[in-house]
Design an enzyme around this catalytic site. Structure first.
Site, PDB file in Angstrom:
ATOM      1  N   LYS A  45       0.867  -1.186   0.000  1.00 13.52           N
ATOM      2  CA  LYS A  45       0.000   0.000   0.000  1.00 13.52           C
ATOM      3  C   LYS A  45       0.899   1.231   0.000  1.00 13.52           C
ATOM      4  CE  LYS A  45      -3.433   2.852   0.706  1.00 13.52           C
ATOM      5  NZ  LYS A  45      -4.226   3.276  -0.459  1.00 13.52           N
ATOM      6  N   CYS A 130      -2.071  10.160  -6.418  1.00 17.02           N
ATOM      7  CA  CYS A 130      -3.235   9.885  -5.562  1.00 17.02           C
ATOM      8  C   CYS A 130      -4.194  11.077  -5.635  1.00 17.02           C
ATOM      9  CB  CYS A 130      -2.811   9.655  -4.116  1.00 17.02           C
ATOM     10  SG  CYS A 130      -4.255   9.482  -3.030  1.00 17.02           S
TER      11      CYS A 130
HETATM   12  C1  SIN Z   1      -6.074   6.192  -1.745  1.00 13.12           C
HETATM   13  O1  SIN Z   1      -5.565   5.693  -0.742  1.00 13.12           O
HETATM   14  O2  SIN Z   1      -6.878   7.147  -1.670  1.00 13.12           O
HETATM   15  C2  SIN Z   1      -5.775   5.637  -3.088  1.00 13.12           C
HETATM   16  C3  SIN Z   1      -4.370   5.833  -3.440  1.00 13.12           C
HETATM   17  C4  SIN Z   1      -4.159   6.203  -4.863  1.00 13.12           C
HETATM   18  O3  SIN Z   1      -5.105   6.297  -5.648  1.00 13.12           O
HETATM   19  O4  SIN Z   1      -3.027   6.433  -5.236  1.00 13.12           O
END
Ligand code: SIN
Length: 316
Positions: A45, A130
């Site tokens: 993540k 993001c």
């Molecule tokens: C998120 O955690 O909002 C998604 C991350 C991303 O789209 O890079």
């Protein structure tokens, strides 16, 4: 049959998880590393310097053709991911471990890049795209910041890490030639050696007609769009960056079948990541997509990805 390389690093096969889906906790990462789960690499993540709980729920919704998410980078913080790889010594599993980094500031990104546990981490995917942090634009759409970050990151990577270290960037979707050219030029003047195309289509809005409401809570319902509807945009980005750079391209966006994976590779991808479909189907999607991809290759008498990678033909 599906073995591939990202930069100089060999992967036993070309399919693995997109950052964000079931790759946040220790348990998630252990599961991806399990020998029963057929992924060619393990990607974390996206982490920030400090841990985050992310945006308020509900923050994910999907239907057949699309997903929308505004998770807001929930993660356990950089130290957890950096030390997790050390604790488990991923190299024994023969699945390269790639750390996704999404610092909230340039300084955070550079700190994280400078302090990687390089004996246990095979590379980074610097998330420049993001769309879900309120008040913060996607770096990949600000070309000055993109150039500055990539240049400074390259200096660190060149001076501290081996030449085989994967320096990947995850880009937002681009839609115009001038943007493709500008970003390619920045990348071609740097040490970036892998590009993930694409992150979700930022700031989409899905409406529920019954309740006359948004389907997710953060940012008044705005979120990143994934799933089948984004595949044509993903393919155009994969193909363009394949043509304009020397980097390994990692296709991401709209892959739910072996046929989708085949199309990404045909457009130039060396590997593919599964996001929305992984969320829906869980870990069994990897083996199914692999089986379907191998079947298509068999029917076409292809024995390796190189037989068709990037060989998209054009109507004349
Ligand atoms: C998120 O955690 O909002 C998604 C991350 C991303 O789209 O890079």
């Amino acid at each position: 049959m599906l073995k591939t390389k990202i930069h100089t690093r060999e992967l036993s096969h070309c399919i693995y998880n997109a950052s964000g889906v079931y790759c946040c906790s220790e348990n998630d990462l252990n599961l991806l590393n399990n020998y029963n789960v057929n992924v060619g690499a393990v990607l974390s993540k996206s982490c920030t310097l400090q841990s985050r709980v992310g945006n308020p729920e509900p923050r994910y919704w999907d239907c057949d053709e699309l997903s929308i998410n505004s998770s807001g980078l929930p993660n356990l913080g950089y130290d957890f991911y950096n030390n997790y790889s050390y604790k488990y010594n991923f190299s024994n599993y023969n699945k390269p471990f790639i750390l996704s980094i999404a610092g909230l500031t340039e300084q955070d990104n550079l700190y994280m890049i400078e302090n990687l546990n390089q004996n246990y981490i095979d590379g980074i995917e610097l998330n420049m795209s993001c769309p879900n942090i309120k008040g913060k634009s996607q770096t990949g759409y600000d070309f000055e910041s993109t150039e500055d970050l990539i240049r400074k990151a390259s200096e660190i990577l060149d001076s501290k890490y081996s030449k085989d270290f994967i320096f990947g960037v995850k880009l937002p979707p681009y839609f115009d030639e001038i943007h493709f050219n500008t970003v390619s030029e920045i990348i071609n003047n740097s040490s970036v050696n892998a590009i993930t195309c694409i992150n979700s289509l930022g700031n989409g809005l899905v409406v529920d007609t019954d309740s006359e409401s948004t389907v997710i809570k953060p940012k008044n319902g705005f979120g990143g769009i994934g799933g089948s509807v984004i595949k044509p945009i993903a393919l155009s980005n994969v193909h363009t960056f394949y043509k304009l750079t020397q980097c390994s391209i990692i296709g991401c966006g709209g892959i739910s079948t072996g046929k989708d994976a085949f199309e990404h590779i045909l457009c130039g991808a060396s590997a593919v990541q599964i996001g929305t479909q992984f969320y829906k189907e869980k870990h069994s999607c990897f083996r199914r997509i692999e089986t379907e991809l191998k079947q298509i290759m068999k029917e076409k008498n292809y024995t390796s990805l190189d037989d068709f990678k990037g060989k998209l033909s054009y109507l004349t």
